[in-house]
Design a protein around this motif. Structure first.
Motif, PDB file in Angstrom:
ATOM      1  N   CYS A 237     -44.417  27.242  17.463  1.00  0.00           N
ATOM      2  CA  CYS A 237     -43.471  26.053  16.849  1.00  0.00           C
ATOM      3  C   CYS A 237     -42.116  26.221  17.112  1.00  0.00           C
TER       4      CYS A 237
ATOM      5  N   CYS B 249     -51.251  25.798  16.837  1.00  0.00           N
ATOM      6  CA  CYS B 249     -50.257  25.949  17.768  1.00  0.00           C
ATOM      7  C   CYS B 249     -50.239  25.137  19.228  1.00  0.00           C
TER       8      CYS B 249
ATOM      9  N   CYS C 111     -43.735  25.002   9.950  1.00  0.00           N
ATOM     10  CA  CYS C 111     -44.252  26.178  10.419  1.00  0.00           C
ATOM     11  C   CYS C 111     -43.227  26.871  11.318  1.00  0.00           C
TER      12      CYS C 111
ATOM     13  N   CYS D  69     -47.209  30.202  11.463  1.00  0.00           N
ATOM     14  CA  CYS D  69     -48.285  29.859  12.166  1.00  0.00           C
ATOM     15  C   CYS D  69     -49.503  29.408  11.293  1.00  0.00           C
TER      16      CYS D  69
HETATM   17  S1  FES Z   1     -46.989  28.718  15.456  1.00  0.00           S
HETATM   18 FE1  FES Z   1     -47.098  26.971  14.409  1.00  0.00          FE
HETATM   19  S2  FES Z   1     -49.082  26.264  14.064  1.00  0.00           S
HETATM   20 FE2  FES Z   1     -48.937  28.285  15.046  1.00  0.00          FE
END
Ligand code: FES
Ligand code: FMN
Ligand code: FES
Lengths: 544, 239, 168
Positions: free
Chosen positions: C95, C135, C90, C131
């Motif tokens: 992340c 998160c 991600c 994402c």
């Molecule tokens: S930014 Fe990686 S899961 Fe939401």
């Protein structure tokens, strides 16, 4: 289905629920599922069966409880909340139902994280089983639809939404009542309602959570909207990356159809609506409404010039109402409790609540719903619990790639559309990322520009080439090879891309750069003049 | 409904103009011999509003609007050539020059190229933006025509003329963003395309030397477009 | 010589084409169903190859170049078969702020492939996502459908090793 029949379902469900004195709720929304909450639920169910408690205790899966970082979360009928639960804890939790809570796992719910929130959109999240329509009905679900269909004219529905002051939650904050009114008045043989569930902001999951935790609320909102504007066909455009939300939406649609709440001749009023799902396929720009329409029509998701707005000429050239998931989710409670009730929450120009996905360098990460007008400081420090590991707060990012980074000075600003825009960010759809001293703001700007560059559809020149050129300069800065000249050129590019791009993606792509230039210019200067990254992020990269 | 509903009056660069409802600002400017730069627009093809060179200022509007895609309104006051607009246009044209590999001195369209002409009109003498020098291909597989991606500015005139006038839809755009590229059929060599009729319309609407006839050397490729207004007119007659 | 009848011939006798046909029928059998149909093809076969694109385009009466344009516009679609295992990193904002870039670099170095590519032996595909909705557990990685949170380079490497061992 008549109002009486709906009430009967409600009563039956409430009775059935009350006949089981003990209840254990396990979060089965995406966050907790990825920490194996399904196994926790299975273990609890097995344990209940094993002990023969079936008639006295019920284990059920529910939607998001908010505190995603501490999952898997489990709660009991007495309001006790447990964090980091594993399958091995099942026995202990069941023991505790008739005794003291399991202190090792317990979290208190009178902490600011829970107390400072105000739940309207998320009122059912974490308490009802999203896969059973009866549970939604038991919480007064579909009552607002009944009220609209049997007691109100479409004009009255629109007037009520207008009076509530509800504004679009997809980012721009366009007054919802005004939009409905335009679609209602637009001439057209057939009209459409579309729910924008593309949720492209790469650090946000509000809409996903609503769809996974309380899908009927969105369907009811769409039904009311369709009645108000005179639409007979609806689409939910949802990202293919959200398989669980898709599954629950499909279930919800099927259930609503079965009860005659969706389909032909709804509640015997002659009003009809069909809702279909359309899956996105990994393109941020498809959140833009004209691109979204192109995508529903099976084409490349490239935006087109507006006007004409979709409200006049949208899907297949017909008047089309497009609203965000959270916007629709606000509609049933407004009709149930009245516009006056809603309008007293929030500030003068921003009414109601907003759901944020709080993440990044903050202690409590997860999903929160707060009244408009609350300060950023309250969200980050009270609800979010502040910055962990003894680090210093640096910035909070709202609005994702279309938004900006706000510094500590802006923390006392109220959360509302106008003030956020004035400070150089936007309300956005609800992503809120907290950063501490370990983040380099130039690197963050480069990150968002990288996103915009990869997501640019390529149709118009300023966005296609401009995002590339800005990304090139930002990369040069982080690699310590940029000059003062480059900084000036970047400002010029920001101005050009903002003012000449075809759609909102390009028009807002410079925002992360502009806001960091405004508040963190010293970081840019340090890279350019001293070849130094104040956060130590960029140097690190050069040596690796 | 009175006939005045169908006639709109507006000002373009201070000049009073009258227009029929539904006309675009560009239509009206053209009728009144007011020059507005444009690259993606071509009379006879649908409008995409993509190049952004025709952006104009409209009094009271928050945003700049494309003249080619904006319908006239009663009392509109349009400015087509402010210093701000001109500097945006220069930058956009620069973007095109630096995005691809445009070497006029060796190009078949040298002297007949719309991009080159536009740079001259705007007085562009050197580039502020660095060149990208992308690696791009030349497709010479067609027996009569050549596609040189180095010179393509993605105006999509070829895509539209092939779809809307010829009816073959051989061309389309693949990928997205800076990696977008025009393709024939399933991104296969043009010469192997099943749908191409070899009519050459795409070659003649192309504003640069990206599409040209085989056997032309430097500066020899002049484009002939008279077929476009002609065909449009004949088709209107038929309907 | 290809002939174009009212219904193009199936690319193969594979039963999965029935699913594809069903989707096309449900979507009205016209170009508006193109994206839905491509989703079905990808779900059934794992990727979109030229035969599939041609078959779908002709069935829905969509020009070949448009079908190709759509398939390459949306990053969810892939025109190449994936590896036996997939690892999705991600790169969403949360992340990224928590170091996902290091994870990506680790993968690229260990496997010597870029995101979107598969190792030459067809074992592992490296993908990125924006994402995953996890998160709160950033940085997040998906190993073959299974989401893992709070990942660091060491756990990433050990997961790769586990895959390598299981296969030998
Ligand atoms: S930014 Fe990686 S899961 Fe939401
Ligand atoms: C590039 C871009 C991406 C967008 N992404 C989304 C999105 O993911 N979800 C959303 O609801 N709105 C998104 N929007 C806003 C929509 O275009 C539209 O304004 C919104 O769905 C309208 O609904 P609302 O009035 O309820 O906010 C995006 C806009 C742009 C320009
Ligand atoms: S001519 Fe109007 S945008 Fe290109």
């Amino acid at each position: 289905m008549t109002p009486e029949e709906l009430e009967e379902i409600r009563q039956n469900e409430l009775e059935a629920q009350q006949s089981v004195p003990q209840r254990i709720h396990v979060c089965v929304a995406a966050g907790c599922l990825s920490c194996q909450s399904e196994a926790v639920k299975d273990a609890l169910t097995r344990e209940v069966d094993h002990r023969g408690l079936g008639g006295r205790c019920k284990v059920k899966g529910v939607g998001c409880m908010g505190l995603c970082s501490e999952g898997p979360l489990v709660s009991t009928h007495s309001g006790q909340l447990y964090q980091h639960v594993t399958a091995a804890d099942a026995g202990k939790i069941i023991d505790s139902l008739d005794a003291a809570p399991v202190s090792r796992l317990a979290i208190s719910t009178d902490i600011p994280f829970f107390e400072r929130q105000k739940k309207i959109v998320l009122e059912n999240s974490g308490t009802i089983d999203p896969e059973r329509i009866e549970e939604y009905i038991a919480q007064n679900g579909y009552r607002a639809l009944m009220r609209a269909l049997t007691e109100m004219t479409p004009q009255e529905v629109i007037a009520e939404i207008t009076a509530s002051g509800l504004r679009g939650r997809g980012g721009a904050g366009y007054p919802t009542g005004l939009k409905w009114g335009t679609v209602a008045k637009a001439p057209g043989a057939q009209k459409f309602v579309v729910c924008n569930a593309d949720e492209g902001d790469p650090g946000a999951f509000m809409d996903r959570s609503v769809l996974e935790s309380d899908p009927h609320r969105v369907i009811e909102g769409m039904l009311i909207a369709a009645y108000a504007v005179g639409a007979s066909e609806g689409y939910i455009y949802v990202r293919a990356e959200y398989p669980l939300a898709i599954k629950r939406l499909k279930t919800a649609i099927r259930q609503a159809e079965r009860l005659g709440l969706l389909g032909a001749d709804i509640c015997g009023t002659g009003f009809k609506l069909r809702i279909d799902l359309r899956l996105g396929a990994g393109a941020f720009v498809c959140g833009e409404e004209t691109a979204l329409i192109a995508s529903i029509e099976g084409k490349r998701g490239t935006p087109r010039s507006r006007p004409p707005y979709p409200a006049m000429a949208g899907l297949l050239g017909q008047p089309t109402l497009i609203n965000n998931v959270e916007t629709f989710a606000n509609v049933p409670p407004i009709l149930r409790n009245g516009s006056a009730w809603y309008a007293q929450i929030g500030t003068e120009k921003s009414k109601g609540t907003k759901v944020f996905a709080l993440a990044g360098r903050v202690r409590n990460t997860g999903l929160v719903e707060v009244p408009m007008g609350i300060s950023l400081r309250e969200i980050v420090f009270d609800i979010g619990g502040g910055i962990p590991d003894g680090k210093q707060f640096k910035a909070v990012q709202t609005g994702g790639p279309s938004g900006g980074c706000l510094p500590a000075e802006a923390l006392d600003m109220p959360v509302e559309y106008e003030s956020l825009a004035q400070a150089g960010s936007i309300m956005g759809s609800g992503g809120m990322i907290v950063m501490d001293e370990s983040s380099c703001m130039v690197d963050v700007a480069r990150y968002f520009m990288d996103f915009c560059m990869t997501e640019s559809c390529g149709k118009c020149i300023p966005c296609r080439v401009g995002t590339y050129q800005m990304h090139r300069i930002l990369t040069a800065i982080t690699e310590m090879t940029a000059t003062e000249q480059d900084l000036k050129l970047m400002e010029e590019l920001c101005d050009l891309v903002k003012n000449t791009s075809l759609c909102g993606l390009g028009q807002s792509a410079p925002n992360p750069v502009l806001s960091t230039l405004k508040y963190f210019l010293d970081e840019y200067k340090a890279h350019v003049h001293e070849h130094r990254c104040l956060a130590g992020v960029c140097q690190e990269k050069a040596t690796v | 409904m009175s006939s005045t509903d169908h006639v709109k009056t507006l000002k373009i660069d201070g000049r009073d103009c009258s227009a029929r409802a539904g006309e675009t600002i560009l239509d009206v400017a053209r009728e009144n011999n007011i020059p507005i730069l444009r690259l993606c627009e071509l009379e006879g093809l649908s409008t995409v509003g993509a190049c952004r060179l025709c952006l104009v200022e409209i009094k009271g509007a928050r945003k700049l609007l494309p003249a080619c895609a904006t319908a006239v309104d009663e009392g509109m006051e349009v400015t087509t050539n402010s210093e701000r607009l001109q500097s945006y246009r220069r930058m956009i044209v620069e973007m095109l020059f630096t995005e691809g590999n445009h070497v006029c001195s060796v190009c078949v369209s040298n002297g007949h190229c719309e991009l080159q002409a536009m740079a001259q009109t705007l007085g562009i003498t050197h580039m502020h933006l660095p060149y990208r020098y992308p690696k791009k291909q030349v497709d010479a597989s067609h027996e009569r025509f050549v596609l040189d991606h180095n010179r393509c500015i993605l105006c999509t005139r070829c895509v539209r003329v092939c779809d809307e006038i010829e009816g073959a839809h051989t061309w389309d755009v693949m990928g997205r963003g800076i990696d977008s590229k025009v393709i024939t059929d399933l991104n296969q060599p043009w010469g192997s395309s099943e749908s191409c009729t070899g009519c050459g319309k795409c070659v003649h609407v192309c504003p640069t030397g990206a599409l040209f006839e085989k056997g032309r050397s430097v500066a020899e490729m002049e484009k002939r477009r008279q077929f476009l207004p002609y065909l449009t007119l004949m088709r209107e007659e038929r309907q | 010589m290809v002939t174009y009848g009212s219904k193009p011939a199936l690319p193969s006798a594979d039963k999965r084409w029935k699913l594809v046909d069903a989707t096309m029928r449900k979507a009205g059998g016209n170009g508006r169903g193109l994206i839905e149909t491509l989703h079905t093809v990808q779900e059934a076969f794992g990727y979109l190859d030229e035969d599939a694109l041609r078959y779908v385009a002709l069935s829905l009466r969509v020009p070949l170049s448009r079908a190709y344009g759509v398939a390459t516009f949306y990053h969810f679609f892939t025109l190449k078969p994936g590896g036996r295992h997939t690892c999705v990193i991600c790169l969403g904002t949360a992340c990224y702020i928590k170091g996902a870039q290091h994870l990506l670099e680790t993968m690229q170095q260990t496997l010597s492939i870029a995101p979107g590519e598969t190792t030459p032996d067809g074992e592992v595909s490296l993908l990125t996502a924006r994402c995953l909705g996890s998160c709160g557990l950033a940085p997040a990685v998906v190993y073959d459908q299974e989401v893992a949170g709070k990942v660091d380079p060491a756990s990433l490497r050990s997961h790769l090793e586990k895959w390598a061992h299981h296969d030998s």
